[in-house]
Design a protein around this motif. Structure first.
Motif, PDB file in Angstrom:
ATOM      1  N   ASP A  91       0.832  -1.204   0.000  1.00  0.00           N
ATOM      2  CA  ASP A  91       0.000   0.000   0.000  1.00  0.00           C
ATOM      3  C   ASP A  91       0.863   1.248   0.000  1.00  0.00           C
ATOM      4  O   ASP A  91       2.095   1.181  -0.096  1.00  0.00           O
ATOM      5  CB  ASP A  91      -0.972  -0.013   1.182  1.00  0.00           C
ATOM      6  N   ALA A  92       0.224   2.402   0.126  1.00  0.00           N
ATOM      7  CA  ALA A  92       0.947   3.678   0.047  1.00  0.00           C
ATOM      8  C   ALA A  92       1.927   3.856   1.197  1.00  0.00           C
ATOM      9  O   ALA A  92       2.864   4.655   1.100  1.00  0.00           O
ATOM     10  CB  ALA A  92      -0.058   4.838   0.031  1.00  0.00           C
ATOM     11  N   GLN A  93       1.717   3.154   2.283  1.00  0.00           N
ATOM     12  CA  GLN A  93       2.631   3.220   3.431  1.00  0.00           C
ATOM     13  C   GLN A  93       3.674   2.089   3.400  1.00  0.00           C
ATOM     14  O   GLN A  93       4.332   1.819   4.416  1.00  0.00           O
ATOM     15  CB  GLN A  93       1.837   3.134   4.743  1.00  0.00           C
ATOM     16  N   ASP A  94       3.802   1.425   2.245  1.00  0.00           N
ATOM     17  CA  ASP A  94       4.753   0.319   2.081  1.00  0.00           C
ATOM     18  C   ASP A  94       4.467  -0.830   3.030  1.00  0.00           C
ATOM     19  O   ASP A  94       5.377  -1.544   3.476  1.00  0.00           O
ATOM     20  CB  ASP A  94       6.198   0.799   2.282  1.00  0.00           C
ATOM     21  N   GLN A  95       3.205  -1.051   3.355  1.00  0.00           N
ATOM     22  CA  GLN A  95       2.807  -2.166   4.196  1.00  0.00           C
ATOM     23  C   GLN A  95       2.297  -3.310   3.336  1.00  0.00           C
ATOM     24  O   GLN A  95       1.652  -3.101   2.307  1.00  0.00           O
ATOM     25  CB  GLN A  95       1.718  -1.733   5.182  1.00  0.00           C
ATOM     26  N   LEU A  96       2.578  -4.533   3.776  1.00  0.00           N
ATOM     27  CA  LEU A  96       2.163  -5.708   3.035  1.00  0.00           C
ATOM     28  C   LEU A  96       0.666  -5.948   3.191  1.00  0.00           C
ATOM     29  O   LEU A  96       0.124  -5.899   4.298  1.00  0.00           O
ATOM     30  CB  LEU A  96       2.931  -6.928   3.548  1.00  0.00           C
ATOM     31  N   SER A  97      -0.022  -6.225   2.085  1.00  0.00           N
ATOM     32  CA  SER A  97      -1.429  -6.605   2.092  1.00  0.00           C
ATOM     33  C   SER A  97      -1.591  -7.887   1.284  1.00  0.00           C
ATOM     34  O   SER A  97      -0.868  -8.126   0.316  1.00  0.00           O
ATOM     35  CB  SER A  97      -2.305  -5.504   1.490  1.00  0.00           C
ATOM     36  N   LEU A  98      -2.545  -8.702   1.677  1.00  0.00           N
ATOM     37  CA  LEU A  98      -2.833  -9.956   0.997  1.00  0.00           C
ATOM     38  C   LEU A  98      -4.081  -9.768   0.147  1.00  0.00           C
ATOM     39  O   LEU A  98      -5.118  -9.305   0.645  1.00  0.00           O
ATOM     40  CB  LEU A  98      -3.023 -11.075   2.015  1.00  0.00           C
ATOM     41  N   ALA A  99      -3.979 -10.153  -1.122  1.00  0.00           N
ATOM     42  CA  ALA A  99      -5.085  -9.929  -2.054  1.00  0.00           C
ATOM     43  C   ALA A  99      -6.170 -10.980  -1.880  1.00  0.00           C
ATOM     44  O   ALA A  99      -5.887 -12.171  -1.720  1.00  0.00           O
ATOM     45  CB  ALA A  99      -4.564  -9.939  -3.487  1.00  0.00           C
ATOM     46  N   LEU A 100      -7.431 -10.536  -1.944  1.00  0.00           N
ATOM     47  CA  LEU A 100      -8.602 -11.394  -1.867  1.00  0.00           C
ATOM     48  C   LEU A 100      -9.279 -11.418  -3.243  1.00  0.00           C
ATOM     49  O   LEU A 100      -8.909 -10.653  -4.140  1.00  0.00           O
ATOM     50  CB  LEU A 100      -9.559 -10.857  -0.799  1.00  0.00           C
ATOM     51  N   PRO A 101     -10.257 -12.286  -3.451  1.00  0.00           N
ATOM     52  CA  PRO A 101     -10.864 -12.404  -4.787  1.00  0.00           C
ATOM     53  C   PRO A 101     -11.372 -11.103  -5.378  1.00  0.00           C
ATOM     54  O   PRO A 101     -11.302 -10.899  -6.588  1.00  0.00           O
ATOM     55  CB  PRO A 101     -12.009 -13.401  -4.547  1.00  0.00           C
ATOM     56  N   HIS A 102     -11.869 -10.180  -4.539  1.00  0.00           N
ATOM     57  CA  HIS A 102     -12.431  -8.927  -5.060  1.00  0.00           C
ATOM     58  C   HIS A 102     -11.474  -7.743  -4.902  1.00  0.00           C
ATOM     59  O   HIS A 102     -11.888  -6.592  -5.030  1.00  0.00           O
ATOM     60  CB  HIS A 102     -13.752  -8.622  -4.347  1.00  0.00           C
ATOM     61  N   THR A 103     -10.217  -8.032  -4.632  1.00  0.00           N
ATOM     62  CA  THR A 103      -9.237  -6.954  -4.459  1.00  0.00           C
ATOM     63  C   THR A 103      -9.027  -6.186  -5.756  1.00  0.00           C
ATOM     64  O   THR A 103      -8.881  -6.766  -6.831  1.00  0.00           O
ATOM     65  CB  THR A 103      -7.892  -7.535  -3.981  1.00  0.00           C
ATOM     66  N   GLU A 104      -8.993  -4.864  -5.638  1.00  0.00           N
ATOM     67  CA  GLU A 104      -8.649  -3.980  -6.755  1.00  0.00           C
ATOM     68  C   GLU A 104      -7.396  -3.212  -6.375  1.00  0.00           C
ATOM     69  O   GLU A 104      -7.282  -2.718  -5.240  1.00  0.00           O
ATOM     70  CB  GLU A 104      -9.773  -2.989  -7.040  1.00  0.00           C
ATOM     71  N   ALA A 105      -6.471  -3.092  -7.291  1.00  0.00           N
ATOM     72  CA  ALA A 105      -5.251  -2.325  -7.043  1.00  0.00           C
ATOM     73  C   ALA A 105      -5.626  -0.899  -6.685  1.00  0.00           C
ATOM     74  O   ALA A 105      -6.418  -0.250  -7.370  1.00  0.00           O
ATOM     75  CB  ALA A 105      -4.356  -2.354  -8.276  1.00  0.00           C
ATOM     76  N   GLY A 106      -5.072  -0.394  -5.586  1.00  0.00           N
ATOM     77  CA  GLY A 106      -5.330   0.968  -5.153  1.00  0.00           C
ATOM     78  C   GLY A 106      -6.542   1.119  -4.260  1.00  0.00           C
ATOM     79  O   GLY A 106      -6.785   2.204  -3.728  1.00  0.00           O
ATOM     80  N   ARG A 107      -7.316   0.047  -4.050  1.00  0.00           N
ATOM     81  CA  ARG A 107      -8.505   0.110  -3.206  1.00  0.00           C
ATOM     82  C   ARG A 107      -8.207  -0.646  -1.906  1.00  0.00           C
ATOM     83  O   ARG A 107      -8.351  -1.861  -1.826  1.00  0.00           O
ATOM     84  CB  ARG A 107      -9.703  -0.517  -3.918  1.00  0.00           C
ATOM     85  N   ILE A 108      -7.782   0.101  -0.894  1.00  0.00           N
ATOM     86  CA  ILE A 108      -7.310  -0.524   0.335  1.00  0.00           C
ATOM     87  C   ILE A 108      -8.430  -1.265   1.073  1.00  0.00           C
ATOM     88  O   ILE A 108      -8.165  -2.187   1.842  1.00  0.00           O
ATOM     89  CB  ILE A 108      -6.674   0.513   1.276  1.00  0.00           C
ATOM     90  N   GLU A 109      -9.670  -0.881   0.834  1.00  0.00           N
ATOM     91  CA  GLU A 109     -10.764  -1.538   1.531  1.00  0.00           C
ATOM     92  C   GLU A 109     -11.052  -2.943   1.001  1.00  0.00           C
ATOM     93  O   GLU A 109     -11.861  -3.685   1.571  1.00  0.00           O
ATOM     94  CB  GLU A 109     -12.042  -0.693   1.447  1.00  0.00           C
TER      95      GLU A 109
END
Length: 380
Positions: A91-109
């Motif tokens: 993310d923008a804070q260089d934190q690791l996030s795990l993608a889920l089926p409905h994940t969109e790039a840039g949409r942190i929610e």
């Protein structure tokens, strides 16, 4: 000292996201989680009971994953394993996030911040040891450029744990076309199944990490990275099947040198019988051979019934005869007897009706708690 976790006191949560609405598909991920689950439940690895392995595939919401990890963290008192395969994002804070089926790039929610999982391990876990395995990558522009530097391991590390993370640079390196598994998990599965020739008796995480770096590097794939906190590298995921004894214990053999299961690592009845069966595997003997070596003290049928029990034996003699016939040294048999008595006492304290100990068993005064080489830690 490396140690196999007690399967009765350990849990595993395996999470895999291979189907995506907006990101590239990773079809091998489904094979990853199901093969690893089968291995952890089977005799080639930890022999975890089915109910101790949770598979969360293509979770639609972050709370589904966090809830599964939280439940396992509350139940495990020995080792907790958390595995994730899928896309990893930054993310923008260089934190690791795990993608889920409905994940969109840039949409942190639409993502699962890894820190949510990490906080569960830090704050809610009763387990003494944590194993975190991440087969994911960072997503760059259009997922065309994926990289993972030291930041991934630093972010994901948990006190009292071992983190093993794949460092994939491209989708092809992460999931080679036509392969059943992703590159990293495929190499991990192969190693657990086949062992490491000339390697240690127990495939602890430190040994696995070093072997995977050499194996994946030789194949031209990105090499994994790791972080070890509080002796987490000593947690073993399997015996080294490449170097198990090929012949039975022979008269005059230095049996003490064999990689016998460590009774000090046993905490539950499930772990007692799992390790008891493992003794025969290490000995290289059949059930009939064990019976023959016992000089008539136990029959082959009695060996089978002993290893398939769900409750502790009321007396010690059959277990002692079995261990002795397998070639376990006398001093180690004494440790087994201590653990047997401790488990019986624990059951009695919990209200179970257990017959009185047989004459000659370990007294209340002689009991002591099995030694553990690990202690829980906290982040500073």
């Amino acid at each position: 000292m490396s140690v196999l976790p007690d399967p009765g006191a350990s849990r595993a949560v395996l999470v895999g996201t291979g189907r995506y609405e907006y990101l590239e598909q990773l079809p091998a991920v489904s094979n990853n989680v199901h093969a690893l689950a089968g291995l952890l439940r089977g005799p080639l690895s930890l022999q975890l009971p089915d109910r101790h392995v949770s598979v969360v595939e293509n979770p639609v919401a972050a709370h589904t994953v966090v809830g599964a990890v939280r439940q396992a963290a509350a139940e495990a008192t020995d080792t907790l394993i958390v595995y994730f395969a899928g896309h990893g994002l930054v993310d923008a804070q260089d934190q690791l996030s795990l993608a889920l089926p409905h994940t969109e790039a840039g949409r942190i929610e639409t993502v699962l911040p890894y820190d949510w999982v990490r906080q569960v391990l830090l704050l809610d876990s009763r387990a003494e040891r944590h194993v975190v395995i991440l087969d994911c990558c960072y997503s760059g522009r259009a997922l065309g450029r994926m990289s993972a530097g030291a930041g991934l391991a630093d972010q994901a590390a948990v006190e009292g744990s071992f983190l093993l993370a794949a460092a994939a640079e491209t989708r092809t390196a992460l999931a080679p076309v036509g392969e059943t598994y992703t590159a990293f998990t495929g190499a991990l599965l192969d190693t657990l199944r086949q062992g490491i020739p000339g390697g240690p008796a127990l495939l602890d995480l430190g040994s696995l990490y070093r072997h995977l770096r050499l194996t994946l590097g030789a194949r031209g794939h990105p090499v994994p990275q790791a972080r070890d906190r509080n002796s987490g590298a000593q947690v073993a995921l399997a015996r080294n099947h490449a170097d198990l004894p090929a012949v039975p214990v022979a008269a005059g053999e230095a049996v003490g040198e064999r990689p016998w299961p460590d009774p000090a690592a046993i905490r539950t009845v499930t772990g007692f019988f799992t390790s008891l069966a493992d003794v025969r595997v290490v000995s290289g003997l059949t059930q009939q051979a064990v019976s023959w070596r016992s000089d008539g003290r136990i029959s082959a049928g009695s060996v089978g019934r002993l290893l398939n029990r769900a409750e502790l034996p009321a007396t010690w003699e059959t277990t002692e005869a079995y261990l002795s016939a397998c070639g376990v040294p006398e001093d180690r048999i004494a440790l087994w007897q201590l653990v047997w008595q401790q488990l019986r006492t624990a059951e009695a304290s919990a209200g179970a009706e257990i017959p009185a100990a047989a004459p000659g068993t370990v007294s209340e005064k002689g009991r002591r708690r099995p030694f553990s080489v690990f202690r829980r830690g906290r982040a500073q």
